[in-house]
Design an enzyme around this catalytic site. Structure first.
Site, mmCIF file in Angstrom:
data_model
loop_
_atom_site.group_PDB
_atom_site.id
_atom_site.type_symbol
_atom_site.label_atom_id
_atom_site.label_comp_id
_atom_site.label_asym_id
_atom_site.label_seq_id
_atom_site.Cartn_x
_atom_site.Cartn_y
_atom_site.Cartn_z
ATOM 1 C CB SER A 180 12.054 10.526 -6.543
ATOM 2 O OG SER A 180 12.133 11.836 -7.029
ATOM 3 C CD GLU A 183 31.390 11.337 -11.599
ATOM 4 O OE1 GLU A 183 31.558 10.164 -11.946
ATOM 5 O OE2 GLU A 183 32.211 12.249 -11.862
ATOM 6 C CB SER A 241 24.325 19.072 -17.621
ATOM 7 O OG SER A 241 23.196 19.541 -16.916
ATOM 8 C CB THR A 290 16.707 9.074 -5.860
ATOM 9 O OG1 THR A 290 16.564 10.437 -6.285
ATOM 10 C CG2 THR A 290 15.416 8.622 -5.205
ATOM 11 C CG PHE A 295 22.544 9.790 -22.421
ATOM 12 C CD1 PHE A 295 22.751 10.353 -21.167
ATOM 13 C CD2 PHE A 295 23.357 10.221 -23.461
ATOM 14 C CE1 PHE A 295 23.727 11.306 -20.936
ATOM 15 C CE2 PHE A 295 24.337 11.181 -23.257
ATOM 16 C CZ PHE A 295 24.518 11.725 -21.989
ATOM 17 C CG ASN A 343 15.545 9.195 -23.117
ATOM 18 O OD1 ASN A 343 15.527 10.403 -22.890
ATOM 19 N ND2 ASN A 343 16.246 8.679 -24.111
ATOM 20 C CB ALA A 396 13.936 8.586 -14.858
ATOM 21 N NE ARG A 397 16.566 13.295 -19.118
ATOM 22 C CZ ARG A 397 17.628 13.437 -19.908
ATOM 23 N NH1 ARG A 397 17.554 13.079 -21.186
ATOM 24 N NH2 ARG A 397 18.751 13.940 -19.430
ATOM 25 C CD GLU A 417 16.155 11.514 -13.340
ATOM 26 O OE1 GLU A 417 16.925 11.168 -14.262
ATOM 27 O OE2 GLU A 417 16.011 10.866 -12.297
#
Length: 393
Positions: A97, A139, A144, A170, A242, A246, A248-249, A369
């Site tokens: 993370s 939040e 999502s 995090t 977004f 991506n 981090a994903r 994420e």
């Protein structure tokens, strides 16, 4: 027993010598620096002190490795970034993370959307581990449903005034600054807010059953004033945050394999050594079936992550392909953690073994994420052309 890796399809042959060298360096570093600490940190819910460890990571060049060298980073490729995520998450998800947030959610938006002054100010310091950032998007009432974010930034003659709350962030309480996303009259924009700014608070969020070795917290913004120079000039609309997600994903797609590998290796070693009814557990057919299923799913996940990494390096990876990697490999880690816990019996819930800690952590990774359902809908829209994210009530 020293970890040798899980490589049933000889994927090491597809890695460059530099990629393997970095992977092995991170493996040794993580086992030496973090492995002795994470179980106790998880038990006490006392996050690892990343202010202490970040400079060590920075010295090894592990933070933001895909950021160009001109900004103080290693300037290597996405496969290397993936291997780093894999090795640190094999020890604990809190470490991946940290790496993924600093690299993909903090450095990436500054690199892509920041001014040259912002890049020069922050990127080299983060790469060295001298500054820690966080990413304020989620939040209390909006996970999502990012488009419905309630944090508002109002423009006046002196800059911007921001009000709102960000939760489940995090590195929130220890970060030197935050990248906060807010609704404006110009659409969603990103702002760099430094620790100590009036009206900006950073709080540690405890009483968690997962990610207990990680600094997860809340950002409060009450009439928080920032200057025009603190806005990311190139960020506009939801596609900006977004695109960061991506990054981090992608890191999660590799990191989850680290969890799966550790659970598999732990279960394999345990069942080979543990005897019941005069024979090792591993001699039983049902046990072997479970181990084989774990290995098959890990191997498929490795092939997926490897190909995704090469597509990322070629600039060809789509957001839907990244979603498939995250969705699949987290499910693999979740399955491996569950099976390993079964195979260890009562010892499966002991913090003397890593399995129950991985099992708890991966529940967070399964949700953050982008939840597994969001990634399902991303893929569904990609293959059908029909968005199914909402229905009129």
């Amino acid at each position: 027993m020293k970890f040798k890796g899980v490589d049933y399809y000889q994927l090491d042959e597809l890695l460059s010598e530099e990629e393997k060298m970095t992977r092995n360096l991170v493996r040794e570093f993580s086992e030496k620096e973090f492995a002795p600490l994470v179980a106790e940190a998880f038990h006490k819910e006392e996050p690892l002190n990343m202010q202490e460890f970040a400079p060590k990571m920075g010295e090894l060049g592990l933070i933001g490795v895909f950021i160009p060298r001109e900004y103080g980073a290693a300037g290597t490729n996405y496969v290397t970034f993936g291997l780093i995520c894999q090795e640190v998450e094999r020890v604990d998800s809190a470490l991946r993370s940290f790496i993924a947030v600093q690299s993909g959610l903090v450095m990436y938006p500054i690199w892509q959307f920041g001014s040259e002054e912002q890049k020069q100010k922050w990127l080299p310091a983060i790469a060295r581990g001298q500054k820690i950032g966080c990413f304020g998007l989620t939040e209390p009432n909006r996970g999502s449903d990012v488009a419905g974010m309630e944090t508002i930034a109002k423009k006046d003659s002196r800059g911007w005034v921001i009000n709102g709350t960000k939760q489940w962030i995090t590195d929130a309480s220890e970060a030197d600054f935050a990248i906060v996303w807010a609704q404006t009259d110009e659409g969603v924009r990103g702002f760099i807010i430094e620790r100590g700014t009036e009206g900006f608070t950073q709080t540690f969020q405890n009483r968690k059953g997962s990610m207990r070795a990680s600094d997860v917290g809340e950002l409060g913004l009450q009439d928080c004033r920032v200057s025009p120079e603190d806005m990311l000039p190139g960020a506009s609309g939801l596609q900006s945050p977004f695109s960061c997600l991506n990054q981090a994903r992608y890191g999660i797609a590799w990191g989850a394999l680290g969890v799966a590998m550790d659970c598999y290796e732990t279960a394999l070693n345990y069942t080979q050594e543990r005897e019941q009814f005069g024979t090792p557990l591993a001699a039983h057919q049902l046990v072997q079936e479970k181990l084989v299923n774990m290995l098959i799913e890990i191997t498929k996940g490795q092939l997926l992550a490897y190909r995704l990494g090469r597509l990322m390096d070629e600039g060809k990876a789509t957001y839907a392909q990244i979603s498939m990697g995250k969705k699949n490999n987290v499910a693999v880690a979740r399955m491996c953690a569950r099976i390993a816990r079964e195979l260890l019996g009562a010892n499966g819930i002991s913090l003397d073994y890593p399995v129950i800690r991985h099992m708890a952590n991966i529940e967070s990774v399964y949700t953050y994420e982008g939840t597994v359902w969001i990634h399902t809908l991303i893929l569904g829209q990609d293959i059908t052309g029909i968005p199914a994210f909402r229905r009129a009530l």
